[in-house]
Design an enzyme around this catalytic site. Structure first.
Site, PDB file in Angstrom:
ATOM      1  N   ASN A 155      71.198 -29.551  36.219  1.00  0.00           N
ATOM      2  CA  ASN A 155      71.122 -30.837  35.541  1.00  0.00           C
ATOM      3  C   ASN A 155      72.450 -31.569  35.733  1.00  0.00           C
ATOM      4  OD1 ASN A 155      71.380 -32.809  33.291  1.00  0.00           O
ATOM      5  ND2 ASN A 155      69.373 -31.999  32.713  1.00  0.00           N
ATOM      6  N   GLU A 181      71.222 -21.540  59.080  1.00  0.00           N
ATOM      7  CA  GLU A 181      72.525 -22.187  59.134  1.00  0.00           C
ATOM      8  C   GLU A 181      73.438 -21.622  58.043  1.00  0.00           C
ATOM      9  OE1 GLU A 181      72.341 -26.546  60.385  1.00  0.00           O
ATOM     10  OE2 GLU A 181      70.427 -26.289  59.339  1.00  0.00           O
TER      11      GLU A 181
END
Length: 341
Positions: free
Chosen positions: A316, A218
């Site tokens: 993070n 995709e």
């Protein structure tokens, strides 16, 4: 041993130059008998393109049947009846192509899964190919297009231009067994689409690139990129190719990897790697390594992790640092999505 041989038909532009070629059944490492038949028709060795008459096609039909190449035999028999402009291309060795017909044969070899991406010599091919308008009336050289458009209008015909490109869509030449392609315009001739692969609407596969087995595509597989079996390229993700940037690092994706939606890689991945959605990793990206307890160990550049397996790349969410830790789960493709390929 001769590298390849193929019987096909061609398209010429108004100047008489070959701009495109179609080969229904290219042959890798043809038998000595077939090469001998080619010599009877004027082949003198090396890499050559022979233009054939209808009688030549008849001469080749039975040897093709005897060798088991029924599609080529059928083409030879029917081409002789319709007096189709035909050629026989013989590649004694895998050298860089020097003609349009040789280049198209090599693209066919890839899409017929007879050779794998990055395994044959395509040097200089891009410069050989013409800019072509791919239309409902066949390929038309861009320089001839205005005249053909006017001619169509004057005769009440419909001329639709699907694209203007050096490469046609693969599905107009071959659809490999066991694949699904939602939008055929997004897979170029010269793509290698492995059995079991599904290419969804936003998926794209360039030439000399593709999937080696069952995969969900995709995202974008750029020129030269190879994707391993069982990997999933999420919506809008990207793999960095070498064609535009001039680099020499070959990007690849190993087996059972997952590239999240809108992610991207500029380094090769080993097996069972995951890249978090939205995270783009280039060779120079600074990566914080974490141990099994998610504690920081070291900071390296992403290129130092190239080709390594069982890695999870993430960002993070508190400080924005790109982190890498051991990937504890490999991607599993949905069997139902691929069972009918």
């Amino acid at each position: 041993m001769t590298f390849a041989l193929a019987l096909g038909t061609i398209t010429r532009n108004s100047s008489g130059k070959i701009i495109e070629a179609y080969f229904p059944q290219p042959i890798l490492n043809p038998s000595d008998e077939l090469v001998s038949k080619a010599r009877d028709l004027g082949y003198e060795g090396g890499n050559a393109v022979l233009e054939l008459r209808s009688t030549n096609l008849t001469y080749l039909a039975q040897p093709m049947v005897d060798a088991g190449f029924t599609r080529s035999a059928h083409f030879a028999a029917r081409g002789a009846v319709y007096e189709t402009p035909s050629i026989l291309v013989v590649l004694e060795t895998d050298q860089a192509p020097t003609t349009v017909a040789e280049a198209f044969l090599k693209l066919h070899l890839l899409s017929h899964r007879l050779v794998k991406p990055q395994s044959i010599n395509l040097n200089g091919m891009f410069g050989l190919l013409h800019n072509i308008a791919w239309t409902n009336q066949g390929p038309i050289d861009v320089t001839d297009l205005p005249h053909r458009q006017m001619q169509a209008r004057l005769t009440g015909e419909r001329l639709t231009v699907d694209s203007v490109d050096k490469f046609p869509r693969m599905a107009d030449y071959v659809i490999p067994e066991g694949v699904r392609i939602a939008d055929t315009a997004r897979v170029r001739l010269g793509a290698y689409v492995g059995e079991g692969t599904t290419v969804m609407h936003e998926g794209f596969i360039n030439f000399n690139a593709g999937t080696l087995g069952t995969s969900m595509v995709e995202g974008r597989i750029s020129a030269g990129v190879i994707v391993g079996n069982g990997s999933d390229l999420g919506g809008g993700c990207s793999t960095m190719g070498t064609l535009s940037g001039g680099g020499n690092i070959v990007i690849s994706v190993g087996d059972n990897c997952l590239l999240g939606a809108n992610s991207g890689i500029g380094i090769p991945l080993g097996d069972r790697c995951t890249v978090e959605s939205g995270l783009y990793i280039t060779a120079g990206t600074k990566v914080q390594l974490l141990d099994d307890k998610n504690q920081p160990v070291d900071v390296v550049k992403a290129r130092d992790l190239a080709g390594k397996s069982d890695l999870l790349f993430r960002r993070n969410s508190t400080n924005g640092q790109v982190e890498c830790l051991t990937n504890k789960s490999a991607v599993q493709l949905n069997d139902e999505l691929h069972s009918n390929n």
